[in-house]
Scaffold this active site. Structure first.
Site, PDB file in Angstrom:
ATOM      1  N   ASP A 105     -14.821 -33.514   9.537  1.00 16.53           N
ATOM      2  CA  ASP A 105     -15.082 -32.869   7.863  1.00 16.53           C
ATOM      3  C   ASP A 105     -13.608 -32.567   7.411  1.00 16.53           C
ATOM      4  OD1 ASP A 105     -17.503 -32.884   5.954  1.00 16.53           O
ATOM      5  OD2 ASP A 105     -16.042 -31.086   5.951  1.00 16.53           O
ATOM      6  N   LEU A 106     -13.381 -33.127   6.318  1.00 15.57           N
ATOM      7  CA  LEU A 106     -11.944 -32.785   5.675  1.00 15.57           C
ATOM      8  C   LEU A 106     -12.392 -31.417   4.825  1.00 15.57           C
ATOM      9  CD1 LEU A 106     -10.817 -36.094   4.151  1.00 15.57           C
ATOM     10  CD2 LEU A 106      -9.835 -34.883   6.009  1.00 15.57           C
ATOM     11  N   ASP A 138     -16.478 -37.068   2.789  1.00  9.14           N
ATOM     12  CA  ASP A 138     -15.283 -36.727   3.543  1.00  9.14           C
ATOM     13  C   ASP A 138     -15.612 -36.509   4.766  1.00  9.14           C
ATOM     14  OD1 ASP A 138     -16.596 -34.454   3.314  1.00  9.14           O
ATOM     15  OD2 ASP A 138     -14.974 -33.250   2.598  1.00  9.14           O
TER      16      ASP A 138
END
Length: 809
Positions: free
Chosen positions: A674-675, A717
């Protein structure tokens, strides 16, 4: 320098040397003071020179003192004055330093001219009874002829120009100057007899005034000449601009026109045509195809044989070209050359069937060199022949299509002319017209868009054959139409077409090209040269199939070798000699082409074309449906933004992978990524920049993973990696590498370090036995890492505990 020129120069040198020797053998002083004075003034007068128009030469006013010397001094003294003044004239205020050969020629020629003028003066004195006027005219005329004619001859020999033109344009205009000079010299000599020779010094201002008059006169001539040259240059540039208009219609003609011009001009010079005829041929060489502006572009660029109707349309271009050029009002006969450049020597050409000498000589030359360069150049309908073979084919038409005199010159010089054409081609700057420019403005013309349709013309066979063929054709077409709609698989559809079509139209090779991104890609290939056709990528509008797709018109018995890339490699060999190709038109556009190839020349008939046109719409519809199904199938399992598998595809693959691990007792790691900070990028830079970040990171993610790893985008994301056999240590190293990729992606797009990556990893079977358990554990661990990242950066968490970012792109 030619052999003739060298022999002539040697002759002038010998005569001049003999003249100097003869003159010096007769040396005696008449009056040393007078000689010295005349020599000094003649040397000064040598600086009062004017440039001659049209050549690199000059004329001074020392002629007055040479005639004065002929009248009052001995021959040796006069020769010394003339040669010395010539030497000074050659170096004083010279634009370029004279070469030794030029200097020697000038002095030798001057000595000969003075000696001849002196002899003429004294012989006239004997036979005319001391008639001073006749003596002066005789000396001036003799000096003029012996001084100017040898110079005009050497220029003619070295520059290959006509002697008469050089002498008349560059020298003959000055003849009155010599007569006036002789009259002034006679008057000065007459005065000298009464008041002494010193009064001759007073004539210098008069000579200077004459020099200034001639200089102003020649200056005006030079200005007019420069104006004429500028207008001629403008004229030529206009012609070249018209030639560019031809290039816009036929992209193969620009180099061809320039080469034809070089060939034609050199042949014309060899045949000793007049300057006016050469200038007419120069313009016609560039403009002979301007009438093609009236011929439809699909006919001009057709990569195959023309139909009789198309050839009739093509034959109008000499007439139209002549009519266009008649409005230009050329000062030389360009129009007759353009009108007759497709006439043949035996009278079988067009448009008027002229024969032999009825055809203008310029048109005969143009027809010959035009054919030679066309054979030696790549064209849409065939490959270029080697120059030697092309010349052999042209020579075989001597006395038939072409003038034997022109063939003789061309056959003798074609290798030399080819080298000259290549040298000049390197100096020419190609100026491409913006024919490929995409104009954004203007959605549709005022009248809207047309939707043309093609209607095939049926052909009739013999009685019994037609009945049998019709039944077989009807049955095969029925089966083909039925089977084409049974499958949405593109490969299966095209395979069925290949098998069934062979019964209707025999072929050695078949290629079905599908249009993708303005290129025809071979979607299905069968028969001979399988690998060769499979490797082709044909730009729209190029080659045989590209032309068919671009113009939506079929071609029968075209040349297979013109397909771009077909025989680009000299090691490739193909026996295929004929092709038939039809466009496959879908509901709104061309989806591709169907092309069949055979080894025999002219193997396909109009009946074959009728069959292909009958099935082309059905084939196009089947291909279009298969492509749409393929696209829908891909979009169902592929993320549109990153091109990675989507969540649906991910779960299917994960279930299959876990089933494999249970059977083989293998391990697999599930990494949830996950960004961090992605929402800030969306907020500050906008969603378009956010999309760029996701694409850059997805590409980097795909590149660093192993070939057998499965990389997918879960949504927003969040990304997921299924890594068979990955250990815990390797997973930790991979997580660190992926974090660096995320930082780099953010910096590349936004110019700042705004991103990081949280990674949580779960392992089969330590952390779970099914997909749900593994994903939940990996997601939990990823959220723990995310919390640690936020605490280090002092940023409050804005993420949902489920691990899904609230800002979804």
């Amino acid at each position: 320098m030619s052999v003739k020129a060298k022999i002539y120069l040697a002759s002038v040198y010998l005569v001049g040397l003999a003249t100097l020797g003869l003159a010096m053998s007769q040396w005696h002083w008449v009056d040393l003071g007078r000689f010295a004075c005349y020599l000094l003034i003649a040397l000064l007068a040598s600086g009062l020179k004017v440039s001659l128009p049209g050549i690199n030469g000059s004329m001074s006013v020392n002629f007055f003192f040479i005639i004065l010397g002929v009248m009052e001094l001995s021959i040796p003294e006069t020769v010394i004055i003339g040669c010395a003044s010539t030497l000074v004239q050659s170096f004083w205020k010279a634009n370029t330093k004279p070469k030794l050969v030029q200097l020697t020629f000038n002095i030798a020629n001057m000595a000969t001219a003075i000696y001849c003028a002196s002899l003429a003066y004294h012989y006239t004195e004997v036979y005319s009874g001391h008639t001073i006027a006749l003596m002066l005219v005789s000396a001036a005329c003799t000096y003029f002829v012996t001084n100017t004619v040898p110079v005009a001859i050497v220029i003619s020999l070295t520059e290959k120009k006509k002697f008469q033109k050089i002498w008349s344009e560059c020298y003959f205009w000055s003849f009155p100057y010599y007569l006036v000079g002789a009259a002034i010299s006679g008057f000065v000599s007459y005065v000298n007899h009464f008041v002494g020779w010193q009064t001759s010094l007073l004539v210098f201002p008069v000579i200077y005034w004459i020099y200034r008059s001639y200089r102003l006169y020649l200056g005006r001539l030079e200005d007019e000449k420069r104006h004429v040259e500028n207008m001629a240059a403008l004229h030529l540039r206009t012609i070249e601009a018209l030639a560019l208009a031809i290039e816009a219609k036929d992209h193969t003609t620009h180099d061809h026109l320039q080469r034809v011009r070089i060939y034609a001009i050199e042949v014309a010079r060899d045949l000793e045509m007049t300057d006016e005829e050469i200038e007419a041929l120069r313009a016609a060489s560039l403009l002979h195809d301007i009438g093609k502006l009236a011929v439809p572009e699909h006919i001009i660029n057709k990569p195959g044989k023309l139909t009789p109707e198309e050839f009739e349309k093509m034959k109008i271009h000499p007439i139209v070209g002549a009519e266009i050029l008649e409005r230009v009002n050329f000062p030389y006969p360009v129009v007759p050359i353009v009108r007759a450049h497709h006439e043949k020597y035996d009278g079988t050409g067009y448009p008027f069937g002229l024969k032999g000498e009825e055809i203008p000589i310029g048109a005969r030359i143009l027809a010959c060199v035009d054919c030679l360069d066309a054979l030696a150049s790549d064209r849409q309908y065939r490959r270029a022949l080697p120059l030697q073979e092309a010349m052999k084919e042209v020579a075989e038409q001597s006395g038939k299509a072409f003038d034997p005199k022109v063939i003789e010159v061309l056959h003798r010089r074609y290798v030399e002319l080819e080298q000259l054409a290549q040298e000049k081609a390197q100096l020419l700057e190609k100026r491409k017209l913006s024919t490929d420019l995409k104009i954004v403005n203007g959605l549709a013309p005022a009248a809207g868009f047309a939707h043309p349709s093609a209607t095939p013309e049926p052909t009739n066979g013999s009685f019994l054959t037609s009945i049998a063929a019709a039944r077989q054709e009807a049955q095969t077409l029925f089966e083909l139409s039925h089977e084409l709609g049974n499958s949405l698989s593109l490969d299966e559809t095209l395979s069925v077409l290949s098998v069934r079509l062979r019964k209707l139209v025999p072929f050695d090779s078949m290629a079905i090209y599908v249009l993708r991104d303005s290129k025809l890609i071979p979607e299905h290939v069968s028969g001979e040269n399988f690998r060769l056709f499979s490797s082709l990528e044909i730009p729209l509008g190029q080659g045989l199939s590209g032309w068919v797709a671009a113009n939506r018109k079929p071609i029968v018995n075209g040349n297979p070798s013109v397909e771009p890339g077909y025989l680009a490699d000299p090691t490739k060999i193909s026996t295929l000699r004929s092709a038939i190709s039809v466009p496959l038109e879908g509901v709104s556009c061309v989806v591709g082409t169907l092309s069949l190839y055979k080894a025999e020349a002219d193997a396909f008939t109009q009946d074959h074309l009728r069959v292909l046109l009958a099935i082309s719409s059905k084939v196009a519809l089947s291909i279009e449906n298969a492509l749409k199904y393929q696209q829908a199938e891909n979009s169902a399992t592929t993320d549109y933004l990153t091109g990675l598998p989507n969540a649906r595809s991910l779960f299917l693959h994960l279930d299959q992978e876990l089933a494999r691990c249970k059977r083989t007792n293998a391990s697999v790691a599930v990494m949830v990524c996950d960004l961090d900070g992605f929402k800030a990028i969306n907020d500050r830079f906008g969603h378009l920049e956010g999309n760029k970040v996701l694409r850059v990171f997805a590409n980097a993610l795909r590149n660093v993973c192993r070939e057998y790893d499965y990389v997918a985008r879960m949504g927003g994301d969040e990304f997921l990696i299924i890594a068979p056999g990955m250990t815990r240590d390797a997973a930790e190293e991979k997580a660190a590498l992926l974090n660096d990729l995320a930082v780099s992606a953010g910096h590349e797009v936004c110019g700042e370090d705004l991103l990081s990556l949280s990674v949580g990893t779960a392992y089969f079977c330590e952390d779970g036995m099914d997909a749900e358990q593994l994903l939940a554990e990996a997601d939990r661990r990823m959220y723990i890492v995310k919390q640690i990242h936020h605490e280090k950066m002092g940023i409050p968490s804005t993420d949902d505990p489920t691990g899904i970012d609230v800002a979804v792109n």
